[in-house]
Enzyme design. Structure first.
Site, PDB file in Angstrom:
ATOM      1  N   ARG A 105       0.858  -1.174   0.000  1.00 19.68           N
ATOM      2  CA  ARG A 105       0.000   0.000   0.000  1.00 19.68           C
ATOM      3  C   ARG A 105       0.895   1.223   0.000  1.00 19.68           C
ATOM      4  O   ARG A 105       1.697   1.405   0.913  1.00 19.68           O
ATOM      5  CB  ARG A 105      -0.843  -0.063   1.277  1.00 19.68           C
ATOM      6  CG  ARG A 105      -2.062   0.779   1.252  1.00 19.68           C
ATOM      7  CD  ARG A 105      -2.937   0.412   2.420  1.00 19.68           C
ATOM      8  NE  ARG A 105      -2.423   0.893   3.692  1.00 19.68           N
ATOM      9  CZ  ARG A 105      -3.177   1.335   4.686  1.00 19.68           C
ATOM     10  NH1 ARG A 105      -4.492   1.333   4.554  1.00 19.68           N
ATOM     11  NH2 ARG A 105      -2.664   1.736   5.807  1.00 19.68           N
ATOM     12  N   THR A 109      -0.652   7.597  -0.976  1.00 21.18           N
ATOM     13  CA  THR A 109      -1.969   7.546  -1.635  1.00 21.18           C
ATOM     14  C   THR A 109      -2.864   6.452  -1.055  1.00 21.18           C
ATOM     15  O   THR A 109      -4.070   6.441  -1.294  1.00 21.18           O
ATOM     16  CB  THR A 109      -1.799   7.246  -3.134  1.00 21.18           C
ATOM     17  OG1 THR A 109      -1.219   5.932  -3.262  1.00 21.18           O
ATOM     18  CG2 THR A 109      -0.892   8.264  -3.810  1.00 21.18           C
ATOM     19  N   ASP A 201       0.696  -2.275  12.289  1.00 22.89           N
ATOM     20  CA  ASP A 201       1.126  -2.735  10.959  1.00 22.89           C
ATOM     21  C   ASP A 201       1.412  -4.238  11.027  1.00 22.89           C
ATOM     22  O   ASP A 201       2.398  -4.676  11.643  1.00 22.89           O
ATOM     23  CB  ASP A 201       2.383  -1.964  10.526  1.00 22.89           C
ATOM     24  CG  ASP A 201       2.754  -2.281   9.087  1.00 22.89           C
ATOM     25  OD1 ASP A 201       2.925  -3.479   8.771  1.00 22.89           O
ATOM     26  OD2 ASP A 201       2.854  -1.350   8.281  1.00 22.89           O
ATOM     27  N   ASP A 204       4.909  -5.515   9.674  1.00 23.17           N
ATOM     28  CA  ASP A 204       6.024  -5.138  10.556  1.00 23.17           C
ATOM     29  C   ASP A 204       6.017  -5.965  11.836  1.00 23.17           C
ATOM     30  O   ASP A 204       7.060  -6.398  12.321  1.00 23.17           O
ATOM     31  CB  ASP A 204       5.944  -3.644  10.903  1.00 23.17           C
ATOM     32  CG  ASP A 204       6.413  -2.766   9.746  1.00 23.17           C
ATOM     33  OD1 ASP A 204       7.081  -3.291   8.831  1.00 23.17           O
ATOM     34  OD2 ASP A 204       6.116  -1.562   9.772  1.00 23.17           O
TER      35      ASP A 204
END
Ligand code: PRP
Ligand code: URA
Length: 210
Positions: A105, A109, A201, A204
């Site tokens: 991603r 944006t 995340d 991560d």
């Protein structure tokens, strides 16, 4: 419109709480994602069709017993974070073939960028399960599903740990034929496109990259 199933088994919900906790480290996070994925696979496969066959047991001949029938399963993790869910699912469905769709991603944006696709050659004959821990804006899931459809896939389910209502709505709008299986439907997205309360995340935390 595709159905949404929130898998509220107590073991799934309990383990998900520890996945969410900030202080859960990479090792434990990975183990818990693995366990929850297996439990979710157990629930998702509840409706797989069975057929009767005849077998000999040590006690009788010609006993009627059941085996899976119908379409074979294909698992499609979205790289990277989807990889963390694969082992747990394969424990339950060892014959499944695994395809990969690589997407990230764009942090500015929030649009998905595809960088890798490798799929089993017979995807059109398989019941595919797209796997990603996070369904946030829905951009990545929609792009992965579209990528599979473009290559001939006909039957697709989506399996995520945590989703935002915004992402669910987007997938339902763009792919009304796809049912969605979740461990939790969270409250919302924040201004950075993270799921709230979410788990941070996923990539991560799985791979220790932050
Ligand atoms: C995360 C996650 C999903 C995506 C969800 O991946 O694993 O693929 O974000 O967000 P969306 O619904 O708004 O598209 P990320 O892009 O961080 O890549 P990674 O798995 O390589 O870390
Ligand atoms: N991707 C993640 O890994 N986490 C979120 O909360 C949203 C997108």
């Amino acid at each position: 419109m595709g159905k949404v199933f929130v898998l509220d088994h107590p073991l799934i919900q309990h383990k998900l709480t520890y996945i969410r906790k900030q202080e859960t480290g990479t090792k434990e996070f990975r183990e818990l994602v693995d366990e929850v994925s297996a439990l979710m696979a157990f629930e998702i496969t509840r409706d797989l069709p069975l057929e009767d066959i005849n077998i000999n047991t040590p006690v009788v001949e010609d006993a009627q017993a059941k085996v899976l029938t119908g379409k074979k399963i294909g698992l499609v993790p979205i790289l990277r974070a989807g990889l963390g869910m694969i082992d747990g699912i394969i424990q339950l469905i060892p014959a499944a073939k695994v395809g990969h769709v690589g997407l990230y991603r764009d942090p500015e944006t929030l649009q998905p960028v595809e960088y890798y696709v490798k799929l089993p050659s017979d995807i059109e004959e398989r019941e595919l399960i797209v796997i990603d821990p996070m369904l946030a804006t829905g951009g990545s899931a929609n792009a992965a599903i579209q990528s599979l459809k473009t290559r001939g896939a006909r039957q697709i389910r989506l399996m995520c740990l945590v989703a935002a209502p915004e992402g669910v709505e987007e997938v339902q709008k763009e792919h009304p034929d796809v049912d969605i299986y979740l461990a939790a439907l969270d409250e919302k997205l924040n201004e950075k496109g993270y799921i709230v309360p979410g788990l941070g995340d996923a990539g991560d935390r799985l791979f220790g990259t932050k």
